[in-house]
Motif scaffolding. Sequence first.
Motif, PDB file in Angstrom:
ATOM      1  N   THR A 207       0.821  -1.210   0.000  1.00 48.55           N
ATOM      2  CA  THR A 207       0.000   0.000   0.000  1.00 48.55           C
ATOM      3  C   THR A 207       0.854   1.259   0.000  1.00 48.55           C
ATOM      4  OG1 THR A 207      -1.760  -1.173   1.188  1.00 48.55           O
ATOM      5  CG2 THR A 207      -1.824   1.234   1.235  1.00 48.55           C
ATOM      6  N   VAL A 208       1.868   1.294   0.870  1.00 48.34           N
ATOM      7  CA  VAL A 208       2.734   2.474   0.956  1.00 48.34           C
ATOM      8  C   VAL A 208       3.578   2.616  -0.306  1.00 48.34           C
ATOM      9  CG1 VAL A 208       4.649   3.537   2.218  1.00 48.34           C
ATOM     10  CG2 VAL A 208       2.759   2.471   3.478  1.00 48.34           C
ATOM     11  N   ALA A 209       4.176   1.513  -0.757  1.00 48.99           N
ATOM     12  CA  ALA A 209       5.052   1.574  -1.930  1.00 48.99           C
ATOM     13  C   ALA A 209       4.278   1.945  -3.190  1.00 48.99           C
ATOM     14  CB  ALA A 209       5.759   0.239  -2.122  1.00 48.99           C
ATOM     15  N   ARG A 210       3.025   1.632  -3.233  1.00 48.41           N
ATOM     16  CA  ARG A 210       2.229   1.958  -4.426  1.00 48.41           C
ATOM     17  C   ARG A 210       2.192   3.465  -4.661  1.00 48.41           C
ATOM     18  NH1 ARG A 210      -3.258   2.698  -6.256  1.00 48.41           N
ATOM     19  NH2 ARG A 210      -3.496   1.629  -8.262  1.00 48.41           N
ATOM     20  N   HIS A 211       2.233   4.236  -3.575  1.00 52.14           N
ATOM     21  CA  HIS A 211       2.045   5.680  -3.701  1.00 52.14           C
ATOM     22  C   HIS A 211       3.275   6.514  -3.375  1.00 52.14           C
ATOM     23  CE1 HIS A 211      -2.263   5.045  -4.233  1.00 52.14           C
ATOM     24  NE2 HIS A 211      -2.253   4.252  -3.180  1.00 52.14           N
ATOM     25  N   GLU A 212       4.249   5.947  -2.638  1.00 49.99           N
ATOM     26  CA  GLU A 212       5.336   6.765  -2.120  1.00 49.99           C
ATOM     27  C   GLU A 212       6.697   6.083  -2.309  1.00 49.99           C
ATOM     28  OE1 GLU A 212       4.626   8.170   1.825  1.00 49.99           O
ATOM     29  OE2 GLU A 212       2.456   8.193   1.549  1.00 49.99           O
ATOM     30  N   PRO A 213       7.779   6.863  -2.363  1.00 46.86           N
ATOM     31  CA  PRO A 213       9.122   6.277  -2.441  1.00 46.86           C
ATOM     32  C   PRO A 213       9.409   5.427  -1.198  1.00 46.86           C
ATOM     33  CG  PRO A 213       9.170   8.616  -2.990  1.00 46.86           C
ATOM     34  CD  PRO A 213       7.801   8.343  -2.432  1.00 46.86           C
ATOM     35  N   SER A 294      -2.734  -2.008  -9.414  1.00 49.04           N
ATOM     36  CA  SER A 294      -4.099  -2.134  -8.898  1.00 49.04           C
ATOM     37  C   SER A 294      -4.156  -1.829  -7.410  1.00 49.04           C
ATOM     38  CB  SER A 294      -4.635  -3.560  -9.131  1.00 49.04           C
ATOM     39  OG  SER A 294      -4.646  -3.871 -10.501  1.00 49.04           O
ATOM     40  N   GLU A 295      -5.207  -1.144  -7.012  1.00 44.96           N
ATOM     41  CA  GLU A 295      -5.471  -0.950  -5.588  1.00 44.96           C
ATOM     42  C   GLU A 295      -5.816  -2.306  -4.974  1.00 44.96           C
ATOM     43  OE1 GLU A 295      -5.298   1.395  -3.471  1.00 44.96           O
ATOM     44  OE2 GLU A 295      -5.313   3.321  -4.508  1.00 44.96           O
TER      45      GLU A 295
END
Length: 311
Positions: A207-213, A294-295
């Motif tokens: 979840t974190v890696a999907r949106h942030e470095p 994908s979420e």
Amino acid sequence: MNKQESELDVTPKEYLARAGLSPRSLDDALSSGKRIVAHIRDPKAGDIACTASLPEEIRMLRTEGGTPPLFVSYYTSDTPYEALAAQLRASLDRYGLPHRIEAIPSRGSWVANTGLKARFIERVWAETEGPICWLDADAAVLRPVGFLCENPFDFAIVRRGGWEDLSGFLYFGKSPAAEKLVQTWSQLCAANPHVWDQVLLSLAWFTVARHEPLASMWLNPGIFRFPRPKIRDLRDGLLYYPFDRKIRPFIDQKQASRELKAFVNASAKIRDELGSDDLSDTFKRAVAQYDFSSETGVETIFSRPLHAAGL
């Protein structure tokens, strides 16, 4: 937080370079046939990853650093874990490693007790100026863990088979990305008390890696010594370790939970649990291939619906 970041002498790329390793494009890493030992995620610029042969991994694990992280753990009071935690403390003292090991009351079941791990780590991480390393109370340090000293990665864990995370040994750097990961994991565990913490940690990472470095280090399962006959230790010491054919273990994982789970669960209401074996092939593949297209959430990562597990 910024204090720790400013004190680091190396970046993740420079840390890997010390062992003669360098990241490359994710596609090249995935097609190389070698194990991926580090993943550096940048949702805007693209992912890179570092692969290594076993001798190269061993060389990386020999990296010597400076200041070690704070080693943290807890044990449930009035259970056999109390004596095991004393052994963990003694092993950390043997190598001069700073530690914080606390007693907590049992919540009546093994899953509920392990579910406290994320909340405990979140609290201790916030109260500590530098990185922390979690060890299960039934573990012990077998030799110095220099590769964790002033380690610049946001996160390090043993990842097996490309997707299965083992939460008995966890490193969280002092960075905004590590903070977000710890907080997300803690929230997931609080909301899903009957799902294994290591499964929810995989989901938190995704979840974190999907949106942030996020810079992640994937440690080889060989750093663990799992229960086995002593003769195998002698064999490996003579035939494998001196020739870099196997990793000399750093952590003794006694896996006491397998024997003590029934003891802890004695007064608990029996309910289904969801663990690594219940994860869907789709989620496993997304994790192993670093496919963040994908979420996903707790309701989608399992091979059976949550309501089918009585949750």
